[in-house]
Design an enzyme around this catalytic site. Structure first.
Site, PDB file in Angstrom:
ATOM      1  N   HIS A  38      14.500-103.663   1.444  1.00  0.00           N
ATOM      2  CA  HIS A  38      13.843-103.554   0.133  1.00  0.00           C
ATOM      3  C   HIS A  38      12.432-104.143   0.173  1.00  0.00           C
ATOM      4  CE1 HIS A  38      17.083-101.866  -2.354  1.00  0.00           C
ATOM      5  NE2 HIS A  38      17.893-102.507  -1.542  1.00  0.00           N
ATOM      6  N   THR A  39      11.858-104.183   1.365  1.00  0.00           N
ATOM      7  CA  THR A  39      10.460-104.615   1.485  1.00  0.00           C
ATOM      8  C   THR A  39       9.525-103.409   1.572  1.00  0.00           C
ATOM      9  OG1 THR A  39      10.944-104.843   3.835  1.00  0.00           O
ATOM     10  CG2 THR A  39      10.818-106.874   2.555  1.00  0.00           C
ATOM     11  N   ASP A  40      10.059-102.231   1.948  1.00  0.00           N
ATOM     12  CA  ASP A  40       9.170-101.078   2.215  1.00  0.00           C
ATOM     13  C   ASP A  40       8.382-100.652   0.971  1.00  0.00           C
ATOM     14  OD1 ASP A  40      11.512-100.090   1.037  1.00  0.00           O
ATOM     15  OD2 ASP A  40      11.654 -98.327   2.337  1.00  0.00           O
ATOM     16  N   SER A  71      24.153 -75.516  10.179  1.00  0.00           N
ATOM     17  CA  SER A  71      24.548 -76.822  10.698  1.00  0.00           C
ATOM     18  C   SER A  71      26.020 -76.806  11.044  1.00  0.00           C
ATOM     19  CB  SER A  71      24.288 -77.914   9.659  1.00  0.00           C
ATOM     20  OG  SER A  71      24.944 -79.100  10.065  1.00  0.00           O
ATOM     21  N   ALA A 128      25.902 -93.160   5.909  1.00  0.00           N
ATOM     22  CA  ALA A 128      26.344 -94.489   6.356  1.00  0.00           C
ATOM     23  C   ALA A 128      25.180 -95.473   6.432  1.00  0.00           C
ATOM     24  CB  ALA A 128      27.017 -94.377   7.718  1.00  0.00           C
ATOM     25  N   GLY A 129      24.001 -95.046   5.985  1.00  0.00           N
ATOM     26  CA  GLY A 129      22.832 -95.925   6.063  1.00  0.00           C
ATOM     27  C   GLY A 129      22.157 -95.876   7.419  1.00  0.00           C
ATOM     28  N   GLU A 165      11.310 -85.230   1.912  1.00  0.00           N
ATOM     29  CA  GLU A 165      12.434 -85.945   1.292  1.00  0.00           C
ATOM     30  C   GLU A 165      12.092 -86.358  -0.151  1.00  0.00           C
ATOM     31  OE1 GLU A 165      14.786 -88.316   3.806  1.00  0.00           O
ATOM     32  OE2 GLU A 165      15.627 -89.529   2.213  1.00  0.00           O
ATOM     33  N   ASP A 177      12.321 -94.682   7.747  1.00  0.00           N
ATOM     34  CA  ASP A 177      13.315 -93.935   8.512  1.00  0.00           C
ATOM     35  C   ASP A 177      12.659 -92.910   9.425  1.00  0.00           C
ATOM     36  OD1 ASP A 177      14.881 -95.400   6.848  1.00  0.00           O
ATOM     37  OD2 ASP A 177      15.659 -93.705   5.697  1.00  0.00           O
TER      38      ASP A 177
HETATM   39  P1  ADP Z   1      21.847 -91.226   5.303  1.00  0.00           P
HETATM   40  O1  ADP Z   1      20.435 -90.798   5.509  1.00  0.00           O
HETATM   41  O2  ADP Z   1      22.020 -92.695   5.172  1.00  0.00           O
HETATM   42  O3  ADP Z   1      22.795 -90.656   6.315  1.00  0.00           O
HETATM   43  P2  ADP Z   1      21.506 -89.639   2.948  1.00  0.00           P
HETATM   44  O4  ADP Z   1      22.316 -89.483   1.710  1.00  0.00           O
HETATM   45  O5  ADP Z   1      20.091 -90.015   2.829  1.00  0.00           O
HETATM   46  O6  ADP Z   1      22.304 -90.654   3.897  1.00  0.00           O
HETATM   47  O7  ADP Z   1      21.530 -88.277   3.775  1.00  0.00           O
HETATM   48  C1  ADP Z   1      22.745 -87.615   4.043  1.00  0.00           C
HETATM   49  C2  ADP Z   1      22.568 -86.127   3.756  1.00  0.00           C
HETATM   50  O8  ADP Z   1      21.763 -85.534   4.805  1.00  0.00           O
HETATM   51  C3  ADP Z   1      23.868 -85.364   3.802  1.00  0.00           C
HETATM   52  O9  ADP Z   1      24.518 -85.386   2.543  1.00  0.00           O
HETATM   53  C4  ADP Z   1      23.387 -83.966   4.157  1.00  0.00           C
HETATM   54  O10 ADP Z   1      22.875 -83.309   3.011  1.00  0.00           O
HETATM   55  C5  ADP Z   1      22.204 -84.228   5.077  1.00  0.00           C
HETATM   56  N1  ADP Z   1      22.605 -84.175   6.496  1.00  0.00           N
HETATM   57  C6  ADP Z   1      22.525 -85.156   7.416  1.00  0.00           C
HETATM   58  N2  ADP Z   1      22.959 -84.738   8.628  1.00  0.00           N
HETATM   59  C7  ADP Z   1      23.315 -83.453   8.494  1.00  0.00           C
HETATM   60  C8  ADP Z   1      23.840 -82.446   9.375  1.00  0.00           C
HETATM   61  N3  ADP Z   1      24.099 -82.704  10.657  1.00  0.00           N
HETATM   62  N4  ADP Z   1      24.088 -81.224   8.860  1.00  0.00           N
HETATM   63  C9  ADP Z   1      23.839 -80.955   7.557  1.00  0.00           C
HETATM   64  N5  ADP Z   1      23.352 -81.847   6.690  1.00  0.00           N
HETATM   65  C10 ADP Z   1      23.090 -83.078   7.126  1.00  0.00           C
HETATM   66 MG    MG Z   2      18.810 -90.989   4.172  1.00  0.00          MG
END
Ligand code: ADP
Ligand code: MG
Length: 384
Positions: A38-40, A71, A128-129, A165, A177
């Site tokens: 939470h610094t970014d 995907s 999962a972060g 994003e 990220d």
């Molecule tokens: P994090 O970035 O922590 O994993 P986010 O909620 O920011 O969590 O991003 C997760 C989302 O990114 C998923 O719900 C999906 O929409 C997309 N995503 C990530 N990896 C894939 C993949 N391999 N195929 C399709 N969508 C993906």
């Molecule tokens: Mg994300």
């Protein structure tokens, strides 16, 4: 580089879905954040590192002006979109991440004439972060950049992926990220100054120190859209305004937070100010080859996120407690909060930490958490 005669799984999968062979294969990693939470968005410092898990994109130009995306982790109808029609709001769901990157490239003057087909595969858990979203964006960005011979500098690709994003998908995340995924270096963390955008490599080699970094996915899931993230951001802005600075980054002494009358804003500001100092302290320790010394700093970060910033969640607190009870040198929640993963620093090769967390979760009737070793790895690259 994989040999032309032996296509890997993602190349074969590309062939199954689109026919023919891809022109190239690119891989972009997820990331962990060692410290600086939470610094970014407060213009401060963060210290992430790229993981050896990530998103692989096999891609080819297709000549019909379409962006076709599939995907393996999102079975079902393919996303096939006319590039010229890409606009915020036009694409929803997972395809918005790669489509947003194509849109951001077009907005920046790179129309990707002819279009492209992208086949996506990943070994990174989602939500999962560990930033699977940025890995997906950066894999797509590097693939489109490579296919169309743009050769854009990495920091610019990171900015374009963040633009995708923020403004196409609609998630107000910072640049950390994408920077870690595109600029990471094996055996190093990436110190990122979020005010200037400057980056530098900091040695981070747990194996060389006889240690390991473990990521424990607590199974609880965050939702950035649920308002609490935006609430923290606006609390920080209010605190900065009351302290007469443009951002909390400009305040270096934790004592300054005491000047805030509102106890909530005082706690929020204290977290950000002390967390920036902890990033500084961590960089000094790593530069002096004292990774073990970082352990207590991780614990202090967790306490600050739990008590002052109030973004921890029950599974994270239990995992941190169990890790420390089992001999970890330090542990903290990672990411925006309210779900996701915990990062623990522990002596290498001892399974005691993961075992203790699993046992503690079982005792409470919680789903067993998944653990992976976090190895500071190279950023995105072409692999085929
Ligand atoms: P994090 O970035 O922590 O994993 P986010 O909620 O920011 O969590 O991003 C997760 C989302 O990114 C998923 O719900 C999906 O929409 C997309 N995503 C990530 N990896 C894939 C993949 N391999 N195929 C399709 N969508 C993906
Ligand atoms: Mg994300």
């Amino acid at each position: 580089m994989s040999g032309a005669a032996s296509p890997g799984p993602v190349e074969r999968w590309f062939g199954d879905r689109f026919g023919g062979r891809p022109e190239g294969v690119w891989r972009a990693p997820g990331r962990a954040n060692l410290i600086g939470e939470h610094t970014d968005y407060n213009q401060g410092w963060v210290l992430p590192f790229a993981l050896d898990l990530g998103v692989t994109v096999a891609a080819a130009r297709c000549g019909d002006g379409m962006l076709a995306i599939r995907s393996r982790q999102a079975p079902g109808a393919p996303a096939s979109l006319p590039l010229a029609a890409l606009a915020p709001g036009a694409v929803t769901g997972w395809a918005a991440y790669p489509a947003g990157v194509a849109w951001a490239l077009r907005e920046a003057g790179h129309p990707l004439a002819g279009g492209a087909s992208l086949a996506v595969d990943s070994d990174l858990p989602q939500g999962a972060g560990l930033s699977s979203s940025a890995a997906l964006e950066c894999g797509a960005a590097l693939a489109l950049d490579g296919l169309h011979g743009l050769d854009l500098p990495r920091p610019q690709l990171a900015t374009l992926a963040q633009h995708a994003e923020n403004d196409f998908v609609g998630v107000p995340s910072g640049i950390m990220d994408q920077s870690a995924s595109l600029l990471g270096r094996a055996g190093h963390a990436l110190l990122l100054d979020c005010r200037s955008g400057e980056t530098s490599d900091v040695p981070l080699d747990p194996a060389a120190a006889g240690l390991e970094l473990i990521i424990i996915d607590t199974g609880a899931r965050h939702a950035l859209g649920d308002g609490r993230y935006a609430e923290r951001r606006s609390e920080c802005e209010r605190a900065a305004a009351l302290l007469g600075v443009s951002s909390l980054r400009e305040v270096s002494s934790p004592a300054a937070a005491a000047g805030l009358a509102d106890p909530v804003l005082r706690r929020r500001a204290r977290h950000v100010i002390t967390e920036n100092r902890r990033v500084e302290e961590t960089v000094a320790l790593l530069t002096g080859a004292d990774l073990a010394g970082v352990g207590p700093v991780l614990c202090a970060s967790h306490a600050s996120l739990r008590d002052d910033f109030e973004v921890s969640w029950p599974q994270a607190d239990v995992a941190v407690g169990a890790a420390m009870g089992a001999g970890a040198l330090g542990a903290r929640m990672m990411g925006g909060g309210f779900g996701g993963s915990v990062l623990a620093l522990a002596p290498a090769g001892r399974r005691a930490v993961s075992a203790a967390i699993t046992a503690e979760f079982a005792r409470r009737g919680w789903t067993p958490p998944a653990s992976i070793q976090a190895v500071p790895s190279a950023g995105a690259l072409r692999i085929g």
